[in-house]
Motif scaffolding. Structure first.
Motif, mmCIF file in Angstrom:
data_model
loop_
_atom_site.group_PDB
_atom_site.id
_atom_site.type_symbol
_atom_site.label_atom_id
_atom_site.label_comp_id
_atom_site.label_asym_id
_atom_site.label_seq_id
_atom_site.Cartn_x
_atom_site.Cartn_y
_atom_site.Cartn_z
ATOM 1 N N ASN A 217 -55.100 23.636 23.679
ATOM 2 C CA ASN A 217 -54.139 24.724 23.873
ATOM 3 C C ASN A 217 -52.861 24.369 23.105
ATOM 4 O O ASN A 217 -51.833 24.001 23.672
ATOM 5 N N TYR A 218 -52.954 24.479 21.780
ATOM 6 C CA TYR A 218 -51.921 23.884 20.935
ATOM 7 C C TYR A 218 -50.567 24.572 21.052
ATOM 8 O O TYR A 218 -49.526 23.903 21.041
ATOM 9 N N ALA A 219 -50.544 25.891 21.168
ATOM 10 C CA ALA A 219 -49.260 26.589 21.248
ATOM 11 C C ALA A 219 -48.494 26.179 22.505
ATOM 12 O O ALA A 219 -47.289 25.883 22.452
ATOM 13 N N ASP A 220 -49.185 26.139 23.643
ATOM 14 C CA ASP A 220 -48.530 25.722 24.888
ATOM 15 C C ASP A 220 -48.125 24.253 24.813
ATOM 16 O O ASP A 220 -47.071 23.864 25.330
ATOM 17 N N CYS A 221 -48.964 23.449 24.190
ATOM 18 C CA CYS A 221 -48.653 22.028 24.045
ATOM 19 C C CYS A 221 -47.372 21.837 23.243
ATOM 20 O O CYS A 221 -46.495 21.051 23.630
ATOM 21 N N ILE A 222 -47.252 22.531 22.138
ATOM 22 C CA ILE A 222 -46.056 22.428 21.303
ATOM 23 C C ILE A 222 -44.816 22.837 22.090
ATOM 24 O O ILE A 222 -43.769 22.171 22.034
ATOM 25 N N ALA A 223 -44.933 23.931 22.848
ATOM 26 C CA ALA A 223 -43.787 24.413 23.625
ATOM 27 C C ALA A 223 -43.348 23.374 24.657
ATOM 28 O O ALA A 223 -42.139 23.123 24.830
ATOM 29 N N ASP A 224 -44.302 22.763 25.340
ATOM 30 C CA ASP A 224 -43.938 21.765 26.344
ATOM 31 C C ASP A 224 -43.387 20.492 25.710
ATOM 32 O O ASP A 224 -42.468 19.864 26.246
ATOM 33 N N CYS A 225 -43.955 20.093 24.570
ATOM 34 C CA CYS A 225 -43.404 18.924 23.866
ATOM 35 C C CYS A 225 -41.955 19.157 23.463
ATOM 36 O O CYS A 225 -41.113 18.255 23.593
ATOM 37 N N LYS A 226 -41.660 20.352 22.998
ATOM 38 C CA LYS A 226 -40.282 20.656 22.595
ATOM 39 C C LYS A 226 -39.336 20.559 23.785
ATOM 40 O O LYS A 226 -38.192 20.109 23.645
ATOM 41 N N LYS A 227 -39.811 20.990 24.952
ATOM 42 C CA LYS A 227 -38.970 20.866 26.148
ATOM 43 C C LYS A 227 -38.679 19.397 26.450
ATOM 44 O O LYS A 227 -37.540 19.028 26.758
ATOM 45 N N VAL A 228 -39.707 18.563 26.359
ATOM 46 C CA VAL A 228 -39.512 17.132 26.614
ATOM 47 C C VAL A 228 -38.583 16.532 25.567
ATOM 48 O O VAL A 228 -37.710 15.705 25.885
ATOM 49 N N MET A 229 -38.760 16.954 24.326
ATOM 50 C CA MET A 229 -37.940 16.417 23.239
ATOM 51 C C MET A 229 -36.473 16.792 23.386
ATOM 52 O O MET A 229 -35.610 16.185 22.746
ATOM 53 N N GLY A 230 -36.188 17.744 24.236
ATOM 54 C CA GLY A 230 -34.805 18.146 24.482
ATOM 55 C C GLY A 230 -34.193 17.529 25.725
ATOM 56 O O GLY A 230 -33.068 17.885 26.098
ATOM 57 N N LEU A 231 -34.899 16.596 26.359
ATOM 58 C CA LEU A 231 -34.424 16.035 27.627
ATOM 59 C C LEU A 231 -33.679 14.719 27.478
ATOM 60 O O LEU A 231 -33.237 14.140 28.477
ATOM 61 N N GLY A 232 -33.544 14.220 26.250
ATOM 62 C CA GLY A 232 -32.741 13.018 26.041
ATOM 63 C C GLY A 232 -33.502 11.720 25.938
ATOM 64 O O GLY A 232 -32.887 10.642 25.896
ATOM 65 N N TYR A 233 -34.824 11.770 25.869
ATOM 66 C CA TYR A 233 -35.594 10.538 25.681
ATOM 67 C C TYR A 233 -35.393 10.010 24.268
ATOM 68 O O TYR A 233 -35.135 10.767 23.338
ATOM 69 N N GLU A 234 -35.539 8.691 24.121
ATOM 70 C CA GLU A 234 -35.381 8.042 22.823
ATOM 71 C C GLU A 234 -36.430 6.954 22.666
ATOM 72 O O GLU A 234 -36.912 6.391 23.660
ATOM 73 N N LEU A 235 -36.760 6.628 21.425
ATOM 74 C CA LEU A 235 -37.611 5.467 21.173
ATOM 75 C C LEU A 235 -36.797 4.194 21.375
ATOM 76 O O LEU A 235 -35.678 4.075 20.876
ATOM 77 N N PHE A 236 -37.370 3.257 22.111
ATOM 78 C CA PHE A 236 -36.721 1.962 22.273
ATOM 79 C C PHE A 236 -36.694 1.275 20.909
ATOM 80 O O PHE A 236 -37.662 1.347 20.152
ATOM 81 N N PRO A 237 -35.595 0.628 20.530
ATOM 82 C CA PRO A 237 -35.471 0.145 19.147
ATOM 83 C C PRO A 237 -36.454 -0.933 18.725
ATOM 84 O O PRO A 237 -36.739 -1.071 17.528
ATOM 85 N N ASN A 238 -36.996 -1.709 19.663
ATOM 86 C CA ASN A 238 -37.879 -2.816 19.303
ATOM 87 C C ASN A 238 -39.238 -2.597 19.953
ATOM 88 O O ASN A 238 -39.361 -2.599 21.179
ATOM 89 N N TYR A 239 -40.272 -2.425 19.127
ATOM 90 C CA TYR A 239 -41.597 -2.092 19.647
ATOM 91 C C TYR A 239 -42.138 -3.176 20.563
ATOM 92 O O TYR A 239 -42.599 -2.889 21.676
ATOM 93 N N GLN A 240 -42.105 -4.417 20.154
ATOM 94 C CA GLN A 240 -42.676 -5.486 20.966
ATOM 95 C C GLN A 240 -41.932 -5.647 22.278
ATOM 96 O O GLN A 240 -42.540 -5.812 23.346
ATOM 97 N N ASN A 241 -40.617 -5.568 22.244
ATOM 98 C CA ASN A 241 -39.822 -5.784 23.449
ATOM 99 C C ASN A 241 -39.855 -4.604 24.413
ATOM 100 O O ASN A 241 -39.442 -4.724 25.569
ATOM 101 N N LEU A 242 -40.337 -3.466 23.931
ATOM 102 C CA LEU A 242 -40.487 -2.296 24.790
ATOM 103 C C LEU A 242 -41.305 -2.613 26.036
ATOM 104 O O LEU A 242 -41.069 -2.056 27.118
ATOM 105 N N PHE A 243 -42.269 -3.525 25.920
ATOM 106 C CA PHE A 243 -43.217 -3.792 26.996
ATOM 107 C C PHE A 243 -42.856 -5.022 27.829
ATOM 108 O O PHE A 243 -43.657 -5.454 28.650
ATOM 109 N N ARG A 244 -41.668 -5.559 27.623
ATOM 110 C CA ARG A 244 -41.242 -6.734 28.390
ATOM 111 C C ARG A 244 -40.530 -6.304 29.673
ATOM 112 O O ARG A 244 -39.894 -5.242 29.730
ATOM 113 N N ILE A 245 -40.617 -7.140 30.679
ATOM 114 C CA ILE A 245 -40.150 -6.766 32.006
ATOM 115 C C ILE A 245 -38.641 -6.524 32.030
ATOM 116 O O ILE A 245 -38.153 -5.667 32.787
ATOM 117 N N GLN A 246 -37.889 -7.230 31.209
ATOM 118 C CA GLN A 246 -36.443 -7.043 31.234
ATOM 119 C C GLN A 246 -35.997 -5.721 30.613
ATOM 120 O O GLN A 246 -34.832 -5.332 30.751
#
Length: 525
Positions: A217-246
């Protein structure tokens, strides 16, 4: 911050009977009656925490990649080896069955009773929305793995439970998507303090987008992704450290399973390292996964201009390779990892060592993060922002719309990892972009439990999950500098089979059909 209300004694006790092994795990009332329980906001919160218990877990998230071509699970008693090899039958599903109504029944019971609680109305609606999310998530898992499953929206008697039939998957999926759309308007965007870890608006929309992508359901998927993309989430700057407990609960994390050392521990980190690190070597990355990573030039290793050197195969590669997998000759825990010499404690053919010669690194990049790797507070990520970006890109590509926003989404993920942006002169058609986004999903999300669902919906099982599973080549590792000397062929790990008319769905466990004679079996089993 760890949620300080995790599965307290009251929540565990009052939901205990929901752990029965009968079909729907009925009657989640034990020591508490409804009249005595629903008297305060604290009671409602304890009951909600009981709903959270067992909704998802580190074990299933880690082992699901072993159902795919990413991993090999070497111990059959851990429950996933036969799924990966194609040898699964309805009778041997007990150790890893995801056919479970424990969470569904808890949530149904919660939703039917919380109205009696004197508490703030807005907070009550939030609690109800969180329970609806957990129920929808469980239906997503079951419908994805089994297809048709009984859709139960209220508590039912044992007699009814043992006669209920499977609901068509389309109806189950509609219920999931409708529920997620409804609660997304109620749930908050974020939390602070002890509420961190509860279900957010972004989690509801992201799961809905995942389901929509899987259902095309690609059209609905795109619409929902855009909503999430507008909520302030960001990629963590360091890929490996993303998964560390700290660094848990950072801005990339949309949904995770919250753990707390001693009280509600993530007790499975130790399954990943090999014996010399005190681990079991249970989950072994495959050569096929290693080969999926590009070189630093942005070209695949089969491209003669990529700079790939089969004598030094782990050098000059996408940094996500060695952030995700410990390869022979790689510095790990103060020494150069050596799984290719018989004199080494980590030799691939030794006890509690990886049979592919590779071990996971994504969650164990620094074992010193844990006082005890069998008792950790490491949260397990269920949905993160990178997945949403890749979901958006794939839905756009499959819709035939390849604009700058698609390249930007993929570029953000690649550049975070230290890779070049997409070469737009090369990746300029739907077919080429489809190949690219599928490879990006595989390497970015490796070992996070999503690869099987991708194989399933792309219908590539025969191509990627049949035949021989390989591991590393053997040779030597210079203990002083990690220099490799490789020789011969790759080690042979396992032979797999895949039946297109059967293996995209799991078998309904025979024990469930023994209880309920109205449950049909999936084709081929």
């Amino acid at each position: 911050m760890k949620r300080n209300i995790l599965y307290i004694i009251l929540a565990t006790g009052l939901m205990q009977s929901a752990c029965q092994k009968d079909f729907l795990d009925r009657k989640p009332l034990d020591a508490y009656s409804n009249s005595s329980l629903w008297t305060s906001q604290a009671d409602a919160l304890a009951a909600l925490n009981g709903c959270f218990k067992d909704w998802e877990g580190d074990y299933a998230l880690l082992y699901m990649d072993a159902v795919s071509d990413n991993m090999y699970s070497q111990y059959p008693w851990e429950g996933y080896t036969d799924y990966g090899s194609g040898a699964i039958t309805p009778a041997n599903t007990n150790a890893s069955s995801r056919w479970s109504y424990t969470v569904v029944q808890k949530c149904n019971w919660f939703l039917e009773n919380i109205e009696n609680t004197p508490m703030d109305g807005t907070l009550k609606e939030r609690y109800k929305s969180e329970a609806r999310f957990l129920r929808a998530y469980q239906y997503f898992i079951m419908s994805q793995l089994y297809g048709d499953v009984p859709l139960v929206k209220n508590t039912i008697t044992t007699e009814v439970a043992n006669t209920i039939a499977r609901t068509p998957v389309a109806e189950v999926r509609k219920f999931i998507k409708d529920e997620l759309a409804a609660i997304a308007t109620i749930l908050p965007v974020s939390y602070t303090g002890s509420d961190v870890g509860h279900i957010t608006q972004g989690a509801a929309l992201s799961l809905r987008a995942r389901v929509e992508l899987f259902d095309k359901n690609y059209a609905d998927c795109i619409a929902d992704c855009k909503k999430v993309m507008g909520l302030g989430y960001e990629l963590f700057p360091n890929y490996q450290n993303l998964f560390r407990i700290q660094n848990e609960n950072n801005k990339e994390v949309i949904l995770d399973v919250q753990y707390k050392e001693n009280d509600y521990a993530n007790s499975d980190i130790g399954i990943m390292p090999s014996s010399s690190f005190g681990g079991w070597g249970s989950l072994d990355p495959t050569q096929a996964l290693v080969d999926a990573y590009e070189t630093k030039t942005g070209k695949t290793i089969d491209d003669p201009t990529s700079g790939y050197d089969d004598k030094d195969p782990y050098n000059n590669r996408d940094p996500r390779l060695t952030a995700t997998i410990v390869c022979p000759g790689q510095m790990y825990e103060g020494a150069f990892y050596n799984s290719i010499e018989s004199s080494s404690g980590d030799y691939y053919n030794g006890d509690n060592n990886s049979k592919t010669g590779y071990i996971p690194k994504k969650f164990t990049s620094n074992l010193s993060d844990f006082a005890d790797m069998w008792n950790t507070g490491l949260n397990m990520i269920v949905i993160r922002y990178a997945e949403v970006l890749l979901t958006y890109a794939e839905a756009q590509i499959e819709s035939g719309v390849i604009d700058n926003s698609v390249y930007d989404a993929i570029d953000a993920i690649r550049t975070r990892a230290g890779m070049p942006v997409v070469n737009r002169t090369v990746y300029n058609t739907v077919d080429k972009m489809r190949t690219l986004v599928r490879r990006e999903r595989r390497v970015e999300l490796a070992l996070e439990g999503l690869r099987w669902y991708d194989v399933q919906r792309w219908k590539i099982g025969s191509a990627v999950r049949s035949g021989t599973v390989y591991g590393t080549k053997l040779g030597t590792v210079d203990a002083a500098n990690g220099k490799l000397t490789l020789a011969g062929n790759h080690v042979v790990v396992e032979q797999r089979t895949f039946q297109d008319n059967r293996d995209y769905l799991w078998p309904v466990p025979q024990k469930e059909r023994d209880i309920n004679k109205n449950l049909t079996q999936n084709a081929g089993y």
